[in-house]
Write an enzyme that holds these catalytic residues in place. Structure first.
Site, PDB file in Angstrom:
ATOM      1  N   ASP B 381       0.864  -1.154   0.000  1.00  0.00           N
ATOM      2  CA  ASP B 381       0.000   0.000   0.000  1.00  0.00           C
ATOM      3  C   ASP B 381       0.918   1.225   0.000  1.00  0.00           C
ATOM      4  O   ASP B 381       2.092   1.118   0.314  1.00  0.00           O
ATOM      5  CB  ASP B 381      -0.849  -0.051   1.276  1.00  0.00           C
ATOM      6  CG  ASP B 381      -1.713   1.161   1.410  1.00  0.00           C
ATOM      7  OD1 ASP B 381      -2.241   1.597   0.390  1.00  0.00           O
ATOM      8  OD2 ASP B 381      -1.842   1.655   2.537  1.00  0.00           O
ATOM      9  N   GLU B 485      -1.570  21.419  -0.723  1.00  0.00           N
ATOM     10  CA  GLU B 485      -1.918  22.816  -0.649  1.00  0.00           C
ATOM     11  C   GLU B 485      -1.725  23.331   0.755  1.00  0.00           C
ATOM     12  O   GLU B 485      -1.228  24.430   0.960  1.00  0.00           O
ATOM     13  CB  GLU B 485      -3.387  22.984  -1.054  1.00  0.00           C
ATOM     14  CG  GLU B 485      -3.496  23.689  -2.345  1.00  0.00           C
ATOM     15  CD  GLU B 485      -4.934  23.920  -2.725  1.00  0.00           C
ATOM     16  OE1 GLU B 485      -5.840  23.529  -1.975  1.00  0.00           O
ATOM     17  OE2 GLU B 485      -5.135  24.499  -3.779  1.00  0.00           O
ATOM     18  N   PHE B 526      -9.295  23.643 -10.703  1.00  0.00           N
ATOM     19  CA  PHE B 526      -8.409  22.540 -11.074  1.00  0.00           C
ATOM     20  C   PHE B 526      -9.226  21.423 -11.717  1.00  0.00           C
ATOM     21  O   PHE B 526     -10.353  21.162 -11.333  1.00  0.00           O
ATOM     22  CB  PHE B 526      -7.763  21.997  -9.806  1.00  0.00           C
ATOM     23  CG  PHE B 526      -7.051  20.697  -9.982  1.00  0.00           C
ATOM     24  CD1 PHE B 526      -5.728  20.689 -10.407  1.00  0.00           C
ATOM     25  CD2 PHE B 526      -7.690  19.495  -9.758  1.00  0.00           C
ATOM     26  CE1 PHE B 526      -5.078  19.502 -10.571  1.00  0.00           C
ATOM     27  CE2 PHE B 526      -7.031  18.304  -9.931  1.00  0.00           C
ATOM     28  CZ  PHE B 526      -5.723  18.297 -10.345  1.00  0.00           C
ATOM     29  N   ASP B 808      -6.704  -2.084   2.914  1.00  0.00           N
ATOM     30  CA  ASP B 808      -5.729  -3.120   2.577  1.00  0.00           C
ATOM     31  C   ASP B 808      -6.114  -4.484   3.108  1.00  0.00           C
ATOM     32  O   ASP B 808      -5.428  -5.470   2.870  1.00  0.00           O
ATOM     33  CB  ASP B 808      -4.360  -2.752   3.159  1.00  0.00           C
ATOM     34  CG  ASP B 808      -3.924  -1.375   2.741  1.00  0.00           C
ATOM     35  OD1 ASP B 808      -4.053  -1.078   1.538  1.00  0.00           O
ATOM     36  OD2 ASP B 808      -3.497  -0.603   3.600  1.00  0.00           O
TER      37      ASP B 808
END
Lengths: 370, 1173
Positions: B381, B485, B526, B808
């Site tokens: 992972d 960000e 975006f 997972d």
């Protein structure tokens, strides 16, 4: 970095050599020199032992006379079970060319008698033989009880098939004087057998004690009459019986029958001369295509060993030396290449350190170069 | 309140609801015994022993006492059962821990604390910030305006950016009003429980109106509520029905390769046993006919008049019983004990203890250890496993100059920065304490007032989607949608450009102490195609500026031609950043003409209201204005890797282990991280990207990639192109190079879904296996498992999956070995795992040291064990020829019973637990030592036959030498010693000594324990022998111990000892010959290593060198946004703003409408996005 709370430290595994798999240890390394020295030492040792064994085995004097067919008439008679009550004796003269020095032992030897067949070897009652309970015939199938349901004593197939020839050795001094060679019938059985494993009932009169029992079908006399001369050798304690009850490992075996009583003429052993075996032939070996012989033998330090052990030791020793020679040669042949190729192959083993250092330091390197 | 949750398919039939309790355990108290016994007797061997036990109860064929089998059988089954019970107990415990977590539930119009397991479908739950969601919820209302809430789904899909969930307007009005919530009586009709994380369909009927429910209204179990102080939700699915649990595959009973091999071998041995039995039975028939018949009549053996055939038949079964010891029952229990020992070593390993979280490594399953030494594929992972999921601003390039490079002692520098901060009074109070920047050049540049630097930081403070908020302590809190960000804005804040607040029309920042308000004119959002975002603002001076940040590849094309020089230097810097694994963004600005902008804005408004081709028109307009920009510089953000990831990955790939990264995250992020942690490297020959959205496309792409690969291979003329697995351990073979060929494959979830279809599957597999690395991005938990299954099934390789989150779990369960990263908040991965530890780097030690040792030891153990038992048992076969095939045992019954469990078990166990061929340091330093495990060299069928042959040879020596010696012999006092009992004792003693010498030779690491066990075993043998042959014990049990006096007498004979000695020499010497020759002629790697190190020690100690290759980064873009589109709209519409400027009530309808539309566009976007990526 925050402080680790106290109780968390308890989760830290203990730093002991065992738990960290760091126990001090000795590593076995087979370097060529150690292996070769071990080999040579072993080889030499084996050859030495082999030589000693072979040399001492040479000192053994042994005579074996197979009388299965010499007493052919008896053998024929024994083929028929109906004749089992009839006496049959035969005499086997022989000449002893070399003196048998020291203690001489007389054995009977059977060929093809399977004392190790599983069902046979289980067919006995240790409790009975120990006189714990002489009526315990539970494990003795198929010889538990006789026709009229009286328990057989001693029960079982082993006891029933007891070797019952009588062998008498006579020294023929001259044609008229036959001296019966004095033989001991004690000291034949193992001490533990005689004094631990086999016990008679605690009674003065054995026959009373055994009253109400049947003798094994193949026997002529009941167990309490095996040796009426010596009460210590009678009943379950009869040494011939005890010896027979110690079943042999292989179908060919010899069992101790008598020991020479070293007196008079025989104080030094058996002198050279003519002898004869007078055998009362009872044991019907031909019926199972077996054979029987009588053996006279002396002993050496390791007992009555045959040549086999000595020869095998010699062989093992020689093969070991041969192997060490082979290893040595291969080693020499490889030696030239090894030192070279070892270096090469090791360079080939990827070395993580360098790689990782490389990987880790790489950014820094480039950063510096800027 | 009537809440019903029904299946549309079943005609509104009430669905049987599961409670919220989860079970990962296998048994409960009642089912334990039957289920466990059933499982145990499924083992071939256990069933076999049960069968044998029954055979032994039949008197006709019983050649051994029943205790010889039942004692070990009961022992074995008890030990295994106890072990299983403990394992399951711990599973229960951890289940309970999860089930007993508390959450606030609305009961009887009151909020009450309730355990998770008692939460029912239909309950209304209150969640608070940073809480785990207990079940799948329908979001009703939240603290944020308009019923918004933010969730982190890392546990589910590995994505770390925040996602927005949005309550229905009607329900969001309920707010915090407990009484109204309590009286909520909507009816939800929805789909049946399934494992699709991104889809939900349902209808809420409430107050006579129906509202359709989509995934946007649902909060799934396993998510964490973020940036939202509270929210209410109604439980739709609970416990096993939740999407999280539906996604976790079933617990499977894991078996190791060796286990399977052992089962096969056991079957073979059965067959072999059968053959031996038949041979001996035929022998018995013949013997009965030829010899036994006459012999029997002589013995008056009339009973039954057995014919030879039936006697042979009985002999067959008797021999089956006698020879059963070739498969010793103690084999399985010893294997388990050894594995348990190895597991404890893992638990005890201090070098796998992570002090930061006080977590030691833990072997949660104790049956898989040796498989750790055979791993060929690792499926990892990304988030939380390879990375720490912490973004930090590392470096930047402003106007052609790099800031942020420090080579000195870091801690020292850091302090200087803090102290020398010039405008400390304002900055410091707002600075994030966790922020570290180590270059004070930038500070100086700011102080000197470099306009470019100021512009750069201003851009960072303006161009983003972050929301700000002041908490009760007056501290500024940023609500971040993407961690990247967040890192940038925080960086700007620390350098004095503090983003203060925003409204839909303005952005307020504090520039070096002065508050400046910018007017937000446009927000160019975006998306994945644009790969950039821009804002157009008007500053107080009235200038209009466009600030843009985005991927270098995109932005560089939009620059003004005058930027050429700067572009090249910035580009160099970007390469450098990317080479260090940093995520980079390029920032640029443009001064806009007032008129030009007005015209553009008009066109944008037109486009927005257009009905057809709206999207296209808008994007054209965006393109139009985002050009001729002036480059400012670039930022570099580090997605912090876990400690030691690079070393671990490097070392594991040197060990020829292939590492696949499976992540729910985006392709760019995944690739970036793969580069950062060395899974992918710059010197890779090629990287294939599979991103087709249809089966045909995917197939085509796969085919192309393959052609490409084959083409390159052919041209490189390295010859043979066979997909791995076949190369031997030849040193430096060229083939090695080819098969570990440096290719990488990147495939995204959508393509993967197609590629996993049956006919494309093989193409994928073939390609994937030729690649050194495969990166799968945007995969769902179930796909992770499918990938693992695919490799597991078709490559027949041992796989390991490592991960930390609930997403997972399915992968961890389906891989041969699942490893969970512990110490994280969620426990799901750890609970499902076989091994857990706190840091990815421990994987190296787990595999290269513990795994390798376990495999090595287990193989050694098995070889020896089979050898030992063949030597032990086969003697009966030889003896059969001399005892009329009558199933007579060679040994005393007690010896048969005790041989495997008492006389010879401990030395071999000590070897199996403690042996080491090379120490741990070397195991780690030379990863290639790991290869024998992968190639299965140490124990395979060939090895097995060698061991069996060795055993048979030993048994022959053991039999022949005593036979020859006993043939015509007598004791030292002339007495009979060729008797059965003496023979048995001689054989037994020889056997014990021979196998002890053998194990002594096999043990390469002699610890005190080995000494104690080996010498101890021999001592124990003799003491037991003498005890059992003693007079006293015979007196008590004459039937059980008939060997009285045997030991004393036999072992007092010189010739017996000569026999024992000879047997030992003759059976051991040839083995050493072969070993020495083998080691000389075909040395293994560890032999070489040992020898080489010895030579090294003798010579000068040189360090290991390898030609250093200077790696130059050829990779261009390290760009990766963890962004999501749609936030621009949120901001400009003011929807996610605080109530400080509440939208007029009249405008509510409008905003709601807008809002619905953005959700629509967003979902349609995401559809498009996933299709196109």
């Amino acid at each position: 970095m925050e402080l680790i709370p106290e109780q968390n430290l308890s989760r830290l595994p203990e730093n002991s050599a065992l738990k960290q798999q760091m126990l001090p240890a000795h590593k076995l390394k087979f370097s060529i020199t150690t292996v070769l020295s071990i080999y040579i030492a072993t080889g030499v040792f084996c050859i030495a032992v082999g030589t000693i064994l072979l040399f001492s085995a040479k000192n053994i004097r042994e005579i074996e006379i197979n009388y299965t067919n010499i007493c052919a008439n008896c053998a024929e008679m024994r083929e028929n079970a109906l004749n089992f009550d009839k006496e049959c004796t035969c005499s086997i003269p022989f000449h002893l060319q070399e003196k048998m020095k020291g203690d001489v032992y007389m054995y009977y030897k059977l060929y093809g008698f399977y004392q190790n067949v599983q069902q046979y070897s289980l067919s006995r009652s240790n409790r009975q033989l120990l006189s714990k309970d002489i009526w315990d015939v539970q494990d003795c199938a198929p010889f538990k009880v006789s026709h009229n349901d009286t328990p057989i004593v001693p029960c079982g197939a082993i006891a029933n098939s007891m070797f019952n020839d009588t062998i008498i050795l006579s020294y023929i001094l001259n044609s008229s004087i036959h001296i019966r060679v004095p033989m001991l019938k004690n000291g034949l059985a193992w001490w533990t057998d005689k004094y631990v494993k086999f016990r008679n009932p605690n009674a003065i009169n054995l026959s009373n004690e055994f009253a109400g029992s049947a003798k094994p079908p193949f026997w002529r006399k009941p167990v309490y009459e095996l040796d009426s001369d010596d009460p210590g050798n009678n009943g379950f304690l009869n040494e011939d019986f005890i010896v027979w009850m110690r079943t042999a490992a292989f179908p060919t075996f010899k069992k101790l029958y008598r020991r020479l009583y070293r007196v008079q003429y025989f104080i030094e052993g058996l002198p050279v001369g003519n002898y004869s075996f007078n055998i009362s032939y009872n044991f019907p070996v031909t019926r199972f295509q077996g054979e029987k012989s009588v053996v006279l033998s002396t002993l050496i330090w390791s007992g009555g060993s045959s040549l086999f052990l000595g020869l095998t030791y010699m062989m093992t020793g020689l093969l070991t030396l041969l192997a060490s020679a082979v290893i040595w040669i291969i080693y020499l042949m490889k030696k030239k290449n090894t030192s070279m190729s070892l270096q090469e192959s090791m360079q080939d083993l990827p070395c993580r350190k360098a790689e990782v250092d490389n990987a880790v330091s790489e950014p820094k390197v480039s950063a510096v170069s800027q | 309140r009537a809440i019903m949750n029904a299946l549309p398919q079943t005609n509104m039939m009430p669905f049987l609801f599961q409670d919220n309790r989860i079970h990962t355990s296998k048994y409960n108290i009642l089912t334990f015994l039957p289920v466990n016994l059933f499982e145990q007797f499924q083992r071939v061997a256990n069933a076999y022993f049960l069968f044998l036990l029954i055979l032994q109860l039949i008197p006709e064929i019983s050649s051994l006492n029943w205790f010889t089998t039942i004692v070990p059988l009961v022992l074995v089954i008890t030990i295994t059962a106890v072990k299983d019970a403990t394992d399951d107990y711990f599973r229960h415990k951890s289940d309970n821990q999860v089930n007993n977590r508390h959450s606030e539930v609305l009961i009887n119009s009151k909020l009450q604390k309730e355990k998770w397991m008692n939460v029912k479908v239909g309950d209304i739950i209150k969640l608070e910030n940073n809480q785990f969601v207990a079940a799948d919820l329908l979001l009703l209302s939240s603290s944020e305006p308009h019923g918004l809430c933010y969730i982190e789904t890392a546990e589910l899909d590995g994505e770390t950016n925040l996602k927005v969930r949005h309550a229905l307007p009607v329900t969001s009005e309920l707010g915090e009003d407990i009484s109204r919530l309590a009286s909520f009586d909507g009816i939800v009709v929805c789909e049946a429980p399934n494992n699709k994380l991104d889809k939900f369909m349902g209808v809420l009927s409430w107050k006579d109106s129906k509202h359709s429910l989509s995934n946007q209204k649902i909060i799934l179990r396993g998510c964490i509520l973020r940036n939202t102080s509270w929210c209410f939700g109604m439980v739709i699915f609970a416990g096993p029905d939740t999407k999280l649990m539906q996604n976790s595959g079933k617990t499977k009973f894991k078996r190791t390769n060796i286990d399977r091999l052992m089962n096969t071998l056991v079957l073979w041995i059965f067959g072999f046993l059968g053959c031996l039995g038949i041979i001996l039975a035929i022998g018995n028939s013949i013997w009965e006919k030829e010899v036994g018949g006459q012999f029997r009549t002589f013995l008056f053996w009339h009973e039954g008049e057995k014919n030879s055939v039936s006697s042979g038949f009985l002999a067959f079964w008797s021999y089956v019983i006698i020879l059963n010891t070739v498969i010793p029952i103690s084999l399985y229990v010893s294997v388990e004990v050894i594995r348990l020992g190895h597991s404890y070593f893992i638990n005890w390993d201090q070098k796998m203890y992570y002090s930061g979280k006080a977590t030691p490594a833990e072997a949660r399953t104790t049956t898989l250890n040796e498989e750790l030494g055979q791993i060929e594929y690792i499926f990892s992972d990304k988030t939380g496993t390879l990375t720490q999921n912490i973004m930090s601003f590392k470096k930047c390039s402003i106007n052609g100059r790099i800031y942020g490079e420090v080579q000195d002692d870091m801690g020292h520098k850091k302090e200087i920065v803090k102290e020398e901060e010039p405008l400390g009074f304002s900055v410091k109070s707002q600075a994030e304490s966790t922020f570290h920047f180590f270059d004070h050049n930038l500070m100086e540049a700011i102080n000197l007032g470099d306009p470019k630097v100021h512009e750069f930081l201003r851009l960072l403070a303006l161009c983003h989607t972050v929301m700000s908020e002041e908490n009760s302590a007056g501290q500024l809190i940023y609500q971040v949608q993407s961690p990247d960000e967040g890192a940038l804005v925080t960086a700007a804040r620390n350098f004095g450009f503090i983003f203060k607040s925003r409204t839909p029309e303005t952005i307020t920042i504090e520039e070096l102490g002065t508050l400046v308000t910018y007017q937000l004119l446009a927000f160019l959002d975006f998306n994945n195609v644009r790969k950039r975002m821009s804002v157009i603002v008007r500053n107080p001076e009235g200038q209009i500026k466009l600030y843009s940040k985005g991927a270098d590849t995109i932005l560089f094309e939009k620059l003004h031609p005058s930027n050429q020089d700067l572009l090249s230097s910035t580009s160099d810097h970007l390469n450098e950043f990317a080479g260090e694994g940093l995520r980079t963004l390029v920032v640029a600005y443009r001064d806009l003409d007032d008129k030009y902008f007005t015209v553009w804005q008009k066109m944008l408004e037109d486009a927005n209201t257009a009905i057809d081709e709206k999207e296209e028109r808008i994007s054209v307009l965006y393109e139009e204005i985002e050009r001729d920009m002036m480059l400012l510089g670039a930022t570099a953000v580090e997605d912090k890797l876990q400690e030691g990831v690079i070393e671990t990955v490097t070392s594991l790939s040197l060990a020829n282990i292939k590492i696949w990264v499976l992540t729910g995250d985006k392709q760019e992020t995944a690739v970036n991280i793969s580069y950062a942690c060395n899974v992918m490297t710059d010197d890779m020959d090629d990287v294939f990207v599979i991103a087709g959205s249809t089966v045909v496309e995917v197939r085509e792409e796969l085919r192309k990639a393959r052609e490409n690969l084959f083409g390159q291979r052919r041209s490189s003329s390295t010859g043979d192109v066979v997909c791995k697995k076949k190369q031997q351990l030849e040193l430096g073979s060229i083939e090695e190079e080819t098969t570990t060929g440096d290719y990488a494959l990147v495939i995204n979830g959508h393509s993967l879904a197609h590629a996993l279809e049956s006919d494309v599957k093989n193409d994928l597999l073939e390609l994937a296996c030729m690649c050194k690395t495969v990166v799968c991005c945007r995969v769902t938990p179930l796909q992770k498992a499918q990938v693992v299954e695919l490799v597991k099934k078709h490559r027949n390789a041992v796989t390991l999956a490592i991960g930390d989150g609930a997403n997972d779990v399915s992968m961890i369960k389906s891989a041969h070995i699942g490893v969970g990263i512990s110490g994280q908040e969620g426990m799901q991965a750890v609970l499902a795992s076989d091994y857990s530890f706190a840091q990815f780097k421990y994987l190296q030690r787990l595999l290269l040291v513990h795994g390798r040792w376990s495999y090595f030891r287990m193989c050694k153990f098995l070889c020896y064990f089979f050898y030992k038992n063949f030597a032990f048992t086969f003697v009966h076969f030889w003896f059969g020829f001399f005892c009329g095939f009558s199933a007579q045992t060679v040994y005393d019954q007690w010896f048969i019973t005790l041989f495997n469990i008492v006389y010879t078990s401990l030395p071999v166990l000590a070897m199996g637990i403690f042996d080491q061929d090379v120490n741990d340091k070397n195991s780690i330093d030379y990863p290639r030592l790991y290869e024998p495990g992968q190639l299965n060299l140490l124990f395979n069928k060939r090895r097995f036959f060698i061991c069996v042959a060795h055993g048979i040879y030993t048994s022959l020596v053991l039999f022949v030498i005593p036979y020859g010696a006993f043939y015509n012999t007598a004791g030292e006092d002339g007495q009979h010693i060729a008797d059965y009992q003496t023979f048995a004792v001689t054989m037994a003693t020889s056997l014990v000594i021979v196998v002890s010498v053998q194990v002594a030779l096999d043990t390469s690491y002699w610890t005190v324990i080995n000494h104690v066990f080996i010498w101890g075993s021999i001592t124990v043998y003799f003491s037991i022998l003498f005890t059992m042959h003693s007079n006293g014990i015979f007196g008590i049990f004459p039937d059980q111990f008939p060997f009285v006096g045997n030991a004393q007498y036999s072992l007092g004979q010189k010739c017996i000892w000569l026999v024992i000695l000879l047997t030992t020499v003759a059976s051991v010497i040839p083995v050493i010959v072969f070993r020495v020759l083998n080691m000389d002629l075909y040395p293994t790697l560890s032999d070489q290593l040992r020898r080489w190190q010895k030579a090294q020690r003798r010579a000068r100690p040189t360090s290991c060198r390898r030609p250093q290759t200077r790696r130059s980064s050829s990779r261009r873009s390290g760009y990766a946004f963890a962004h999501q589109e749609g936030y621009g709209e949120l901001i400009t519409s003011g929807k996610n703003m605080r109530a400080q400027n509440p939208p007029p009530t009249s405008g509510l309808e409008k905003t709601l409408h807008n809002n619905a539309s953005w959700i629509c566009t967003m979902s349609s976007f995401s559809q498009v996005k996933t299709m196109k990526v």
